[in-house]
Design a protein around this motif. Sequence first.
Motif, PDB file in Angstrom:
ATOM      1  N   SER A   2      14.976  24.456 -35.342  1.00  0.00           N
ATOM      2  CA  SER A   2      14.379  23.796 -34.168  1.00  0.00           C
ATOM      3  C   SER A   2      14.540  24.629 -32.901  1.00  0.00           C
ATOM      4  O   SER A   2      13.756  24.503 -31.969  1.00  0.00           O
ATOM      5  N   TYR A   4      16.852  24.015 -30.969  1.00  0.00           N
ATOM      6  CA  TYR A   4      17.642  23.146 -30.088  1.00  0.00           C
ATOM      7  C   TYR A   4      19.122  23.424 -30.331  1.00  0.00           C
ATOM      8  O   TYR A   4      19.600  23.349 -31.465  1.00  0.00           O
ATOM      9  N   HIS A  72      19.136  20.234 -24.458  1.00  0.00           N
ATOM     10  CA  HIS A  72      17.839  20.294 -25.142  1.00  0.00           C
ATOM     11  C   HIS A  72      17.429  18.944 -25.726  1.00  0.00           C
ATOM     12  O   HIS A  72      16.266  18.569 -25.686  1.00  0.00           O
ATOM     13  N   VAL A  73      18.402  18.234 -26.324  1.00  0.00           N
ATOM     14  CA  VAL A  73      18.083  16.970 -27.010  1.00  0.00           C
ATOM     15  C   VAL A  73      19.060  15.889 -26.547  1.00  0.00           C
ATOM     16  O   VAL A  73      20.282  16.094 -26.562  1.00  0.00           O
ATOM     17  N   LYS A  94      13.658  13.864 -18.338  1.00  0.00           N
ATOM     18  CA  LYS A  94      12.409  14.616 -18.135  1.00  0.00           C
ATOM     19  C   LYS A  94      12.550  15.541 -16.920  1.00  0.00           C
ATOM     20  O   LYS A  94      12.203  16.719 -16.975  1.00  0.00           O
ATOM     21  N   GLY A  97      14.471  18.597 -17.610  1.00  0.00           N
ATOM     22  CA  GLY A  97      13.873  19.569 -18.534  1.00  0.00           C
ATOM     23  C   GLY A  97      14.300  19.397 -19.978  1.00  0.00           C
ATOM     24  O   GLY A  97      14.152  20.326 -20.796  1.00  0.00           O
ATOM     25  N   VAL A  98      14.842  18.209 -20.318  1.00  0.00           N
ATOM     26  CA  VAL A  98      15.223  17.925 -21.715  1.00  0.00           C
ATOM     27  C   VAL A  98      13.973  18.010 -22.581  1.00  0.00           C
ATOM     28  O   VAL A  98      12.897  17.559 -22.199  1.00  0.00           O
ATOM     29  N   LYS A  99      14.126  18.584 -23.783  1.00  0.00           N
ATOM     30  CA  LYS A  99      12.940  18.841 -24.636  1.00  0.00           C
ATOM     31  C   LYS A  99      12.624  17.704 -25.606  1.00  0.00           C
ATOM     32  O   LYS A  99      11.494  17.555 -26.061  1.00  0.00           O
ATOM     33  N   LEU A 100      13.646  16.908 -25.950  1.00  0.00           N
ATOM     34  CA  LEU A 100      13.420  15.851 -26.945  1.00  0.00           C
ATOM     35  C   LEU A 100      14.347  14.674 -26.651  1.00  0.00           C
ATOM     36  O   LEU A 100      15.540  14.882 -26.365  1.00  0.00           O
ATOM     37  N   ILE A 133       7.671  12.137 -22.222  1.00  0.00           N
ATOM     38  CA  ILE A 133       8.756  12.989 -22.730  1.00  0.00           C
ATOM     39  C   ILE A 133       8.666  12.973 -24.262  1.00  0.00           C
ATOM     40  O   ILE A 133       8.484  11.916 -24.864  1.00  0.00           O
ATOM     41  N   PRO A 192      10.167  22.325 -33.747  1.00  0.00           N
ATOM     42  CA  PRO A 192       9.880  21.261 -32.784  1.00  0.00           C
ATOM     43  C   PRO A 192       8.628  20.449 -33.107  1.00  0.00           C
ATOM     44  O   PRO A 192       8.618  19.236 -32.930  1.00  0.00           O
ATOM     45  N   LYS A 196       8.583  16.401 -32.671  1.00  0.00           N
ATOM     46  CA  LYS A 196       8.044  15.793 -31.447  1.00  0.00           C
ATOM     47  C   LYS A 196       7.086  14.658 -31.768  1.00  0.00           C
ATOM     48  O   LYS A 196       6.116  14.826 -32.503  1.00  0.00           O
TER      49      LYS A 196
END
Length: 282
Positions: A2, A4, A72-73, A94, A97-100, A133, A192, A196
């Motif tokens: 991932s 992450y 990241h998560v 959000k 900048g968190v990705k998940l 998000i 990802p 997602k």
Amino acid sequence: MSGYKNFAIVGAGTLGNYIVQQFLKEKAVGTVNDVVVLTRQGSKTTLVGDAKVIPVDYSNPGSIKNALTGVHVVICTISGAALDVQRKIAEAAKEAGVKLFIPSEFGGITEGETEGLFGQKANIQDELKVLGIPYTFFYTGPFADYIWAPFLNLDITSGKVSVGGDGNKPISFTSRPDIARYLSYVLTHFPPEQLKNKSFTIAGDNKSFNEIFKAYERKTAKKLEVTYVPVSELDAKLATNPEDISTYLHKFWATTGPFPRTDNHLYPDWNPTPVLDNLPVA
Ligand SMILES: NC(=O)c1ccc[n+]([C@@H]2O[C@H](COP(=O)([O-])OP(=O)(O)OC[C@H]3O[C@@H](n4cnc5c(N)ncnc54)[C@H](OP(=O)(O)O)[C@@H]3O)[C@@H](O)[C@H]2O)c1
């Protein structure tokens, strides 16, 4: 993989503590870099292990954003009235900048539900979609190693239990350690795009309460006194008190059945523990 590497667990209690331990194991072997736990300021929650704990004021978006910078998560494992706090956490995530974002699901499939606990969780899902998000939902069924408790009338070691309906409907169960292993596997191994805006449904085992009670009696040579509460009676109780979580869950288990399909196969070495191996022994 991932990609992450930095994970935050929000509210590490009944379930979250297991997830923290699992991610600390991943950190020890270098699969992840950072494991942080968000906790309320002044919380008395005790964590097992040595995750970095960050006290947060959930009424202050800046406080949450600071805690999630570089993460990241986000895995939310808060419950009950606290579930609504996830709105603020997701907004701050959000911004940071968190990705998940993994909302606190970890039970029955809630998509499309409108009432009670599962309706509350479905509302949060809708809000994540509007917020934009990326999210992943994990459905696990009841915790095989946890639900045998007085508050659900399932304290099997007391010799007296009570279930909704006739007790014959199979239910999908998963234990907390098995949930933690599955989560850490997919969140670190899958690309990802496979995570997602997806949901994963897992079941450690499918068994009816009657099958479980019979097996328990055979194993312990003790007779259980089982009360079967008709669904109409559960409905009447819920009409009087919609917040009665035990009645709500027994109705759900008595009327829903096991997961129609699972994503167990996506982690071929998962090998979850059978529900009977998770029963407490008096
Ligand atoms: N499938 C099942 O059988 C089953 C069973 C139980 C739970 N669940 C689900 O699993 C998820 C996690 O539940 P859980 O029982 O593990 O949670 P929990 O132990 O009740 O709570 C987790 C943590 O949330 C934090 N918290 C409590 N009140 C809060 C508030 N007002 N605001 C912010 N944080 C608060 C606390 O951490 P701090 O003190 O560190 O802040 C607490 O340790 C939920 O979605 C729940 O519905 C499923």
